[in-house]
Design a protein around this motif. Structure first.
Motif, short mmCIF file in Angstrom:
data_model
loop_
_atom_site.label_atom_id
_atom_site.label_comp_id
_atom_site.label_asym_id
_atom_site.label_seq_id
_atom_site.Cartn_x
_atom_site.Cartn_y
_atom_site.Cartn_z
N GLN A 52 0.82 -1.22 0.00
CA GLN A 52 0.00 0.00 0.00
C GLN A 52 0.85 1.26 0.00
N TYR A 53 2.07 1.14 -0.45
CA TYR A 53 2.89 2.35 -0.64
C TYR A 53 2.49 2.98 -1.97
N SER A 54 2.82 4.26 -2.14
CA SER A 54 2.46 4.94 -3.38
C SER A 54 3.12 4.22 -4.57
N LEU A 91 13.62 0.89 -1.05
CA LEU A 91 12.20 1.18 -0.85
C LEU A 91 11.96 1.97 0.43
N SER A 92 12.90 1.86 1.38
CA SER A 92 12.79 2.64 2.61
C SER A 92 13.74 3.82 2.50
N ILE A 93 13.22 4.95 2.06
CA ILE A 93 14.07 6.13 1.86
C ILE A 93 14.46 6.69 3.23
N THR A 94 15.74 6.80 3.51
CA THR A 94 16.13 7.20 4.87
C THR A 94 16.71 8.62 4.94
N VAL A 95 16.51 9.39 3.88
CA VAL A 95 17.05 10.75 3.87
C VAL A 95 16.49 11.55 5.06
N THR A 96 17.37 12.19 5.79
CA THR A 96 16.93 12.97 6.95
C THR A 96 17.97 14.04 7.26
N GLU A 97 17.68 14.90 8.23
CA GLU A 97 18.61 15.97 8.63
C GLU A 97 18.35 16.32 10.08
N PHE A 151 17.33 19.16 12.59
CA PHE A 151 16.54 20.38 12.49
C PHE A 151 16.07 20.61 11.05
N ARG A 152 15.57 19.52 10.44
CA ARG A 152 15.05 19.59 9.07
C ARG A 152 13.89 20.57 9.02
N ASP A 153 13.89 21.47 8.09
CA ASP A 153 12.90 22.56 8.03
C ASP A 153 12.99 23.40 9.31
N ALA A 190 7.98 8.41 14.84
CA ALA A 190 7.69 7.24 14.00
C ALA A 190 8.37 7.43 12.65
N GLY A 191 9.24 6.49 12.28
CA GLY A 191 10.03 6.66 11.05
C GLY A 191 11.19 7.61 11.30
N CYS A 192 12.00 7.28 12.32
CA CYS A 192 13.05 8.21 12.77
C CYS A 192 14.32 8.09 11.94
N GLU A 196 18.56 11.62 13.39
CA GLU A 196 18.80 13.08 13.47
C GLU A 196 17.62 13.82 14.11
N GLU A 197 16.41 13.37 13.76
CA GLU A 197 15.20 14.04 14.28
C GLU A 197 15.11 13.88 15.80
N ALA A 198 15.42 12.69 16.30
CA ALA A 198 15.32 12.44 17.74
C ALA A 198 16.41 13.22 18.50
N THR A 253 11.37 5.21 16.58
CA THR A 253 11.15 3.90 15.94
C THR A 253 11.29 3.97 14.43
N ASP A 254 11.66 2.85 13.85
CA ASP A 254 11.72 2.72 12.39
C ASP A 254 11.65 1.21 12.09
N PHE A 255 11.30 0.87 10.85
CA PHE A 255 11.31 -0.56 10.51
C PHE A 255 12.63 -0.95 9.83
N HIS A 269 9.86 -0.76 14.83
CA HIS A 269 8.38 -0.76 14.76
C HIS A 269 7.97 -0.50 13.32
N ASN A 270 7.09 -1.36 12.83
CA ASN A 270 6.62 -1.22 11.45
C ASN A 270 5.22 -0.63 11.47
N LEU A 271 5.07 0.53 10.87
CA LEU A 271 3.77 1.23 10.90
C LEU A 271 2.68 0.48 10.16
N VAL A 272 3.07 -0.41 9.25
CA VAL A 272 2.06 -1.14 8.48
C VAL A 272 1.56 -2.36 9.23
N CYS A 292 5.69 12.28 12.82
CA CYS A 292 5.79 11.32 11.72
C CYS A 292 6.00 12.16 10.47
N ARG A 293 7.24 12.55 10.27
CA ARG A 293 7.54 13.52 9.22
C ARG A 293 8.21 12.81 8.03
N ASN A 294 7.68 13.07 6.86
CA ASN A 294 8.27 12.55 5.61
C ASN A 294 8.26 11.03 5.55
N VAL A 295 7.21 10.43 6.06
CA VAL A 295 7.03 8.97 6.00
C VAL A 295 5.73 8.67 5.24
#
Ligand SMILES: C[S@@+](CC[C@H](N)C(=O)[O-])C[C@H]1O[C@@H](n2cnc3c(N)ncnc32)[C@H](O)[C@@H]1O
Length: 275
Positions: free
Chosen positions: A29-31, A72-78, A80-82, A108-110, A114-116, A137-139, A199-202, A215-218
């Protein structure tokens, strides 16, 4: 069953079934646009001619399967993103968090953490760290392993320092890490109250009862049905009056969840659960 799908749709759908049955990861059920882009990219890198060849490799070649799962699991992060989002968080959300004796925050989807770590820094600067627990958490176990280490490339620090300053940072950012050759190591005290967990959100259920969810950019990678399902999970986890933060390209507008929240900052996608 939808009849008359074109060949690419059929091949991708069979591939996702194979990934689920063989490896237990459910991307069904991903895009579709996201999946097609990533599969196409892996075909170009490996010289495979069509999705059916990808299908065969996923079943018989563990290394290839691991690479595709990573794609399939894009992990790009930063960190203080935005930055403007974090500025708003400091101004509009921190005063709310200050009213709670204990604060539980779920990222969720950390990804690689960096976000944490950004959240730890803000909580420390606002005098809230000692009453907070951050569940990150992340899968993607590889990403989580890197997150736990708290080691980041030195090259990124210029950008992260600027992000931190623009987000309303109160200190010198270098105070939070130690340089070591090409890397920096985040100070151990920042990880003290972070619980890293797979943790898998699905497929997994409610994680904890929390005051705030990031839950940003997930969800951007999920189709509408899956987004609705994950929002139900968030609803069940978030206390009344709790805060939900989404990514800059994400919205509640077309979602069943929108009636559950008030907008605290519509520009920066910060929502407050109704009482
Ligand atoms: C683009 S990163 C976003 C990282 C961070 N939240 C940020 O905004 O910088 C997306 C993360 O979502 C994770 N992810 C994707 N599907 C997931 C799922 N079903 N369950 C848990 N995490 C998932 C990926 O592994 C990846 O680390």
């Amino acid at each position: 069953m939808t009849p008359h799908k074109d060949n690419l749709d059929i091949e991708i759908s069979l591939l996702l079934d194979a990934i689920y049955q063989k490896h237990g990861y459910d991307f069904r059920q991903y895009s579709q646009a996201h999946i097609a882009r990533r599969v196409n990219n892996r075909m170009l890198i490996t010289g495979l001619k069509n999705v059916t060849e990808v299908h065969a490799k996923v079943l018989h070649d563990e290394t290839f399967a691991a690479e595709l799962l990573r794609d399939l699991s894009i992990t790009v992060t930063e960190m203080f993103r935005d930055p403007e989002f974090y500025k708003s968080l400091r101004e509009k959300v921190i005063p709310i968090l200050k009213t709670y004796p204990f604060i539980k925050i779920w990222h969720a989807g950390c990804s690689t953490g960096e976000e944490a770590y950004s959240m730890s820094i803000i909580l420390k600067e606002e005098g809230l760290y000692d009453r907070a627990t951050i569940y990150a958490t992340d899968f993607n176990q590889q990403a989580l392993n890197r997150a736990k280490q708290g080691i980041f490339s030195n090259e990124l620090m210029k950008e992260y320092t600027l992000n931190y300053q623009l987000s309303g940072g109160k200190e010198s950012f270098s105070k939070y890490y130690t340089s070591s050759y090409d890397n920096v190591i985040m100070h151990q005290s920042l990880g003290k109250n972070i619980v890293w967990a797979n943790h898998n959100l699905v497929t997994d259920s409610v994680f904890a009862e929390v005051q705030m969810i990031f839950c940003r950019n997930v969800l951007i990678y999920f189709d509408r049905n899956l987004q609705n399902k994950v929002h139900s999970l968030f609803n069940a986890s978030l206390i009344k009056g709790g805060i939900l933060c989404l990514g800059s390209k994400e919205s509640l507008r077309f979602n069943n969840a929108h009636t559950t929240y008030n907008e605290l900052d519509s520009k920066h996608k910060i929502f407050k659960k109704k009482y």
